[in-house]
Design a protein around this motif. Sequence first.
Motif, PDB file in Angstrom:
ATOM      1  N   LYS A 294      28.171  47.315 -54.521  1.00 21.94           N
ATOM      2  CA  LYS A 294      28.729  46.791 -55.782  1.00 21.94           C
ATOM      3  C   LYS A 294      29.948  45.891 -55.544  1.00 21.94           C
ATOM      4  O   LYS A 294      31.035  46.110 -56.087  1.00 21.94           O
TER       5      LYS A 294
ATOM      6  N   ARG B 200      28.310  38.708 -58.642  1.00 27.55           N
ATOM      7  CA  ARG B 200      27.908  39.425 -57.432  1.00 27.55           C
ATOM      8  C   ARG B 200      28.021  38.490 -56.227  1.00 27.55           C
ATOM      9  O   ARG B 200      27.500  37.381 -56.226  1.00 27.55           O
TER      10      ARG B 200
ATOM     11  N   ALA C 290      25.986  43.618 -50.891  1.00 25.43           N
ATOM     12  CA  ALA C 290      26.834  43.528 -52.083  1.00 25.43           C
ATOM     13  C   ALA C 290      26.233  44.337 -53.224  1.00 25.43           C
ATOM     14  O   ALA C 290      26.966  44.977 -53.995  1.00 25.43           O
ATOM     15  N   ASP C 291      24.907  44.354 -53.345  1.00 24.58           N
ATOM     16  CA  ASP C 291      24.262  45.161 -54.382  1.00 24.58           C
ATOM     17  C   ASP C 291      24.467  46.647 -54.114  1.00 24.58           C
ATOM     18  O   ASP C 291      24.798  47.427 -55.015  1.00 24.58           O
TER      19      ASP C 291
ATOM     20  N   THR D  37      27.549  36.894 -52.472  1.00 23.20           N
ATOM     21  CA  THR D  37      26.449  36.729 -51.511  1.00 23.20           C
ATOM     22  C   THR D  37      27.026  36.585 -50.105  1.00 23.20           C
ATOM     23  O   THR D  37      28.097  36.005 -49.921  1.00 23.20           O
TER      24      THR D  37
ATOM     25  N   ARG E 240      22.393  39.256 -51.142  1.00 19.95           N
ATOM     26  CA  ARG E 240      23.168  40.265 -51.879  1.00 19.95           C
ATOM     27  C   ARG E 240      22.764  41.707 -51.561  1.00 19.95           C
ATOM     28  O   ARG E 240      23.108  42.628 -52.294  1.00 19.95           O
TER      29      ARG E 240
ATOM     30  N   LYS F 189      35.717  43.969 -50.802  1.00 22.69           N
ATOM     31  CA  LYS F 189      35.760  44.582 -52.136  1.00 22.69           C
ATOM     32  C   LYS F 189      37.168  45.068 -52.462  1.00 22.69           C
ATOM     33  O   LYS F 189      37.636  44.968 -53.610  1.00 22.69           O
TER      34      LYS F 189
ATOM     35  N   ASP G 192      31.624  42.807 -56.439  1.00 23.16           N
ATOM     36  CA  ASP G 192      31.722  41.783 -57.484  1.00 23.16           C
ATOM     37  C   ASP G 192      33.131  41.214 -57.497  1.00 23.16           C
ATOM     38  O   ASP G 192      34.104  41.893 -57.135  1.00 23.16           O
TER      39      ASP G 192
END
Length: 566
Positions: A427, A439, A423-424, A441, A420, A125, A429
Motif C-alpha cells: 500500500k 499508487r 506497492a499494491d 510504480t 505496482r 512509504k 501511495d
Amino acid sequence: MANAPVQRMSQLLAKTLRDDPADAEVLSHKLLVRAGYVRRTAAGIWSWLPLGKKVLSNVERIVREEMDAIGAQEVSLPALLPREPYEATGRWNEYGAELFRLQDRKGGDYLLGPTHEEIFTLLVKDQASSYKDLPVILYQIQNKFRDEARPRAGILRGREFLMKDSYSFDTEDEGLARSYALHREAYQRVFARLGLDYRICAATAGAMGGSKSEEFLAPAEAGEDTFADCPNCDFAANTEAITYELKPVDAAGVPAAEDIPTPDTPTIETLAASLGVPASATLKNLLVKVDGEIVAVGVPGDREVDMDKVEAHFAPAGVELVTETDFAARPDLVRGYVGPQGLDKVTYIADPRVAPGTSWITGANKAGTHTKNVVAGRDFEVDAYVDVVVVQDGDPCPQCGTGLVLDRAIEIGHIFQLGRKYADALKLDVLGQNGKPVRVTMGSYGIGVSRAVAALAEQSADDKGLCWPKEVAPADVHVVAAGKALQTELALDISQKLAAAGVRVLVDDRAGVSPGVKFTDSELIGVPQILVAGRRAAEGVVELKDRRTGEREELTVEEAIARLTA
C-alpha cells in the motif's frame, strides 16, 4: 596526483598455488584461488584476500560512480529482515528453499535478504508522502544470501554474494520507463568500463514479478544461462524468454484418428524407429505434478521439455515429475503410451508447435498401442499454449526467421519494470497533484558485483593466469625484483617513485624466491603492466611487459617511469 601506497609482496597475506583446487570446476574458480584472491570458508561462502578485495572494491567503485551519475542516492539497509513484509508480498513462500530463514530468541521469524524490494518499498512509504517527493532512485551495495541447493563454480554461484540493488519510484508509467532507461544506459557504461563483453537479452521476470525485464549476460563457457543471438538482426534473449507465435493449420484433409499396434515402443526413439517416421512426427507427453495435481505437457517428439519454463509458467506453485506411485494410482495413465485424446482430469498444456490443426502420432493410452492422425483442436483440446521446449541452435529468430546461435553466459545484471506489485501489497501511495492518493510504480535493478569479478576472470584470463583490465586490476604495475640485492633495491626505488606519482604498485620483493617463480606469479596475478628489475639493473635498464599482449621492451628507469606515469 596523490601518493599511492606500495603493496609489497613480502608483506602480503596471500599465497599463490601451483595446482588447481581439487573442487574447482571453472577457470575463474581455479585462478582466483591459485592467484591468492579468494579462499573458501564453507560451501558457497568465500573470503576475499587483500588482492581480491582491491578488485572487488574497484568494481564497486565503478558501479557506485555510474549510479551516482544518474542521480541515484545510496543507502544501507539491514541484511537481517523481518518476515512480515515478505509475507505480505507472498515471497516468504514463493522463494521456497532458497530463502535463509531463522528465528530470534523470542521465536520471531526473520530472513537473510536475497533482494530488498519490500524493505525499500517500506522505506519510501515512510519518507515520501507527496508526488513532490518523487521520482527517486535508491540503491545499496550489500551482501545478499540465497541457500543454493548446489553452490558451485567458486564465487559465480555462492550462498553469500555482493550485489548492487537499486529501486526506482515514480507516480506514472512514463516515469518508470524513464527510470528504466536511465539504468539501462548506466549499466552499459558500467560494463564498458569494466571491460566486459556482454549482451542485453530479453528475460523472464521470475519471482521478482513485473512486466519488462532484460538481462545483461557476459558470454563465457562457465555460464549457467543460455542465450540466443540472431546473426541477422538485433534480437537477443535468454532462451527461457523466447516465445513463438501460435500458427494454426488447416487439417481438413487429415483422416480420422486410428489406433495402431506398437509393442515395445515406450520411448520416442523406439516408436520412430518402429514406424519409420521422424521423431518430429510424434507427440511427446510429459506428465508432471503441479501442487499435487497431474498436468500433461505436450511437445514435438524431437524436442525436449524445458522444465525451467514449465516451472516459470506455474510459479509460485511447485512442479515435480510424476512417480511410479502416481501411475499406480491412475491406471488410465499408461507409462510410455500417454496421449492427449481422452485424458480425464488432467490439465493439458502444449508448446505452440502443437498448434490447432497439426497432426500427430501419439500414445493411445493403452499399453503397446499408439494413435496416428491425432489432430490438435479436433481430437484433443489444449488448455494453455506455453513455450516449453528447449531452444536449439538454428531455431528461427522470432523477429526475422534467421537461425539463432546459442551461447553460454554469466548473468551480471538484471533490470525489471516491476510496476505496482510491491506497492499494491504494501500500500505505497502518495498524494497526487489533485490531492488524491496515487499508487506508486517501481523498478528493480541488480548488478552482481562479485559475479562481475568472476565474469572478468573467465573472459580475460589466458593460459598463464588472470589478465585484469586496468580499471579493476589490484595495481597498475607489478614490479618484479629478480632476486639480487641490487635488483631489489632498484625495484623498491622505482616503486616509490611511481607511487609518488599516483601509480598503484605491487612489488615482488620477496627474498629467497626464485626469479622463475616470481615471473610465473606475476603472470598468474594478472596486473596489466609488469616491470622487471633483472639482469641489466646495474646499468639502470629494466624490462616493461604488457601482460595482455606479451610485448616486451627494455627501457631506462627514467623512460619506464615516464611511460607508466604518462
